[in-house]
Design a protein around this motif. Structure first.
Motif, PDB file in Angstrom:
ATOM      1  N   GLU A 352      19.668  14.391  10.687  1.00  0.00           N
ATOM      2  CA  GLU A 352      19.055  13.496  11.671  1.00  0.00           C
ATOM      3  C   GLU A 352      19.868  13.452  12.962  1.00  0.00           C
ATOM      4  N   THR A 353      21.181  13.383  12.832  1.00  0.00           N
ATOM      5  CA  THR A 353      22.026  13.387  14.028  1.00  0.00           C
ATOM      6  C   THR A 353      21.895  14.704  14.775  1.00  0.00           C
ATOM      7  N   ARG A 355      19.268  16.635  14.838  1.00  0.00           N
ATOM      8  CA  ARG A 355      17.965  16.625  15.523  1.00  0.00           C
ATOM      9  C   ARG A 355      18.052  15.835  16.825  1.00  0.00           C
ATOM     10  N   LEU A 356      18.700  14.677  16.782  1.00  0.00           N
ATOM     11  CA  LEU A 356      18.821  13.844  17.982  1.00  0.00           C
ATOM     12  C   LEU A 356      19.690  14.528  19.046  1.00  0.00           C
ATOM     13  N   CYS A 357      20.753  15.183  18.614  1.00  0.00           N
ATOM     14  CA  CYS A 357      21.635  15.871  19.566  1.00  0.00           C
ATOM     15  C   CYS A 357      20.921  17.044  20.240  1.00  0.00           C
ATOM     16  N   VAL A 358      20.059  17.736  19.478  1.00  0.00           N
ATOM     17  CA  VAL A 358      19.259  18.813  20.066  1.00  0.00           C
ATOM     18  C   VAL A 358      18.274  18.239  21.077  1.00  0.00           C
ATOM     19  N   GLU A 359      17.603  17.145  20.710  1.00  0.00           N
ATOM     20  CA  GLU A 359      16.621  16.523  21.608  1.00  0.00           C
ATOM     21  C   GLU A 359      17.278  16.028  22.896  1.00  0.00           C
ATOM     22  N   GLU A 360      18.495  15.500  22.784  1.00  0.00           N
ATOM     23  CA  GLU A 360      19.189  14.984  23.964  1.00  0.00           C
ATOM     24  C   GLU A 360      19.836  16.093  24.805  1.00  0.00           C
ATOM     25  N   GLY A 361      19.776  17.317  24.305  1.00  0.00           N
ATOM     26  CA  GLY A 361      20.346  18.430  25.057  1.00  0.00           C
ATOM     27  C   GLY A 361      21.847  18.559  24.934  1.00  0.00           C
ATOM     28  N   TYR A 362      22.422  18.014  23.839  1.00  0.00           N
ATOM     29  CA  TYR A 362      23.862  18.095  23.634  1.00  0.00           C
ATOM     30  C   TYR A 362      24.276  19.349  22.872  1.00  0.00           C
ATOM     31  N   GLU A 364      22.706  23.202  20.837  1.00  0.00           N
ATOM     32  CA  GLU A 364      21.615  24.168  20.671  1.00  0.00           C
ATOM     33  C   GLU A 364      21.861  24.962  19.393  1.00  0.00           C
TER      34      GLU A 364
END
Length: 390
Positions: A352-353, A355-362, A364
């Motif tokens: 889950e973390t 997924r959120l880091c990918v969505e926030e652009g942190y 890849e």
């Protein structure tokens, strides 16, 4: 006598010289000021400890040597030569081995540069830190901006590879100030430069000033803007950020430091030196005694100044490899991660973390299953990593 066969992982060698002319207020390295430096004793102890470790490790393939400190340019060049010669005797040295020595731009040390080149050093790292005299005074440096430029020009005429350090995000420094200083510095760069944001480290003089409210660092927004300016201007001069604070032209990256960031094996000798070594299928975190004279006593008595050699559990290896590898622009390779930790990369991450880091652009995901941090994510690694690990 026939050489013993090459065994185990390739190896990088770090040699720590703990002595300095003065202690810089920002420095938390294991460095010590002595009125007289007992060079002969410490070089003999370094040679003995190196031989002791070679007997334990076997005839590894040696890919780099790094003389760090402290101030290793205070070493006599013939002592540097003796250590390089000993490394050649004990290990299988790569034909293109990188041998780096850190130096400061004081007249005493710069006068030794040709001697270090004759000793076998093929890459020098100059601790310039700033091209502004007032900043050098603030940072506790022993040289002037003019001396820094002269030292860099001399080094470029002696060594095939030259790098230097600058510290930015200093109190009161504006974006315009830093951009001008950086552009001046980059006109002098050969192929590599390290650009560090000033941080307050525990146990330093700056920490005391910071606690007293006497050291005012840039806020997070200004620090981020300075970092973005650094990447932008370095890129205009042909240097890419291959790591958070390191910039190089293609194929000019520090091979020694890449061993750390790619989580390879490295041997550290000398007072306070750390290492990561694979022995009989186990990865060990090694540490030497920090006090120079106590370290030397231990080496003279038993061959080694080591105080601990702890086996790293898989979770520790995963944490370290992610922390180091995500500093690199290339990121963490999934296959190499499994080889070094015994676990798949995806098993080490909280889904889950991630997924959120990918969505926030942190971060890849890489095509082969690897992972890399974006420039924005690399600025947030320390906060992000504890949440990212499963």
């Amino acid at each position: 006598m026939k050489a013993s066969p090459i065994t185990g992982e390739a190896l990088a060698l770090y040699i720590h010289w703990p002595f300095c002319l003065a202690k810089c207020p920002y420095c938390d390295f294991n460095s010590h000021v002595r009125e007289r430096i007992p060079s002969e004793r410490f070089i003999a102890a370094l040679k003995r400890e190196l031989a002791h470790e070679a007997a334990r490790l076997g005839r590894r393939r040696l890919t780099s040597i790094f003389f760090g400190g402290g101030t290793p340019s205070l070493m006599p060049p013939d002592g540097v030569a003796a250590l390089i010669e000993e490394a050649h005797r004990l290990f299988d040295v790569a034909p293109d081995i990188e041998i780096t020595l850190e130096a400061n731009p004081t007249s005493v040390e710069i006068g030794r540069l040709q001697g270090f080149r004759d000793a076998g050093v093929n890459r020098v790292s100059l601790g310039i830190q700033s091209l502004r005299d007032e900043a050098l005074t603030f940072l506790g440096r022993e040289h002037s901006a003019t001396q820094a430029v002269q030292a860099l020009e001399m080094a470029r005429n002696i060594f095939p590879r030259v790098t230097f350090d600058l510290i930015y995000a200093r109190p009161g420094q504006s974006r315009e100030d830093w951009r001008a200083e950086l552009q001046q510095a980059l006109t002098l760069v050969a192929d590599h430069v390290s650009l560090y944001q000033l941080t307050v480290e525990p146990g330093t003089k700056f920490e005391g000033l910071f606690r007293q409210g006497k050291l005012d660092l840039p806020d997070d927004d200004l620090a981020a803007a300075l970092y973005e300016d650094t990447i932008d201007i370095a890129g205009r001069y042909g240097l890419s950020a291959y790591e958070v604070s390191n910039y190089a032209r293609p194929r000019a990256e520090s091979r020694h430091n890449l061993t750390y960031w790619r989580y390879g094996d490295y041997l550290g000798i000398g007072p306070g030196a750390h290492g990561r070594l694979t022995l009989e299928g186990r990865m060990l975190a090694t540490r030497r005694h920090r006090a120079p004279e106590v370290w030397a006593d231990k080496v003279e008595a038993g061959g080694s100044g080591e105080t601990s050699a702890e086996e790293l559990a898989p979770v520790d290896r995963m944490r370290e490899m992610l922390l180091m590898g995500l500093r690199l622009t290339e990121g963490v390779d999934a296959t190499h991660f499994r080889q070094r930790t015994g676990h798949a990369l995806e098993d080490a991450l909280d889904a889950e973390t991630l997924r959120l880091c990918v969505e926030e652009g942190y971060v890849e995901m890489l095509p082969q299953g690897g992972l890399k941090a974006t420039p924005t994510g690399r600025m947030r690694l320390e906060a992000m990593l504890p949440m990212l690990l499963a």
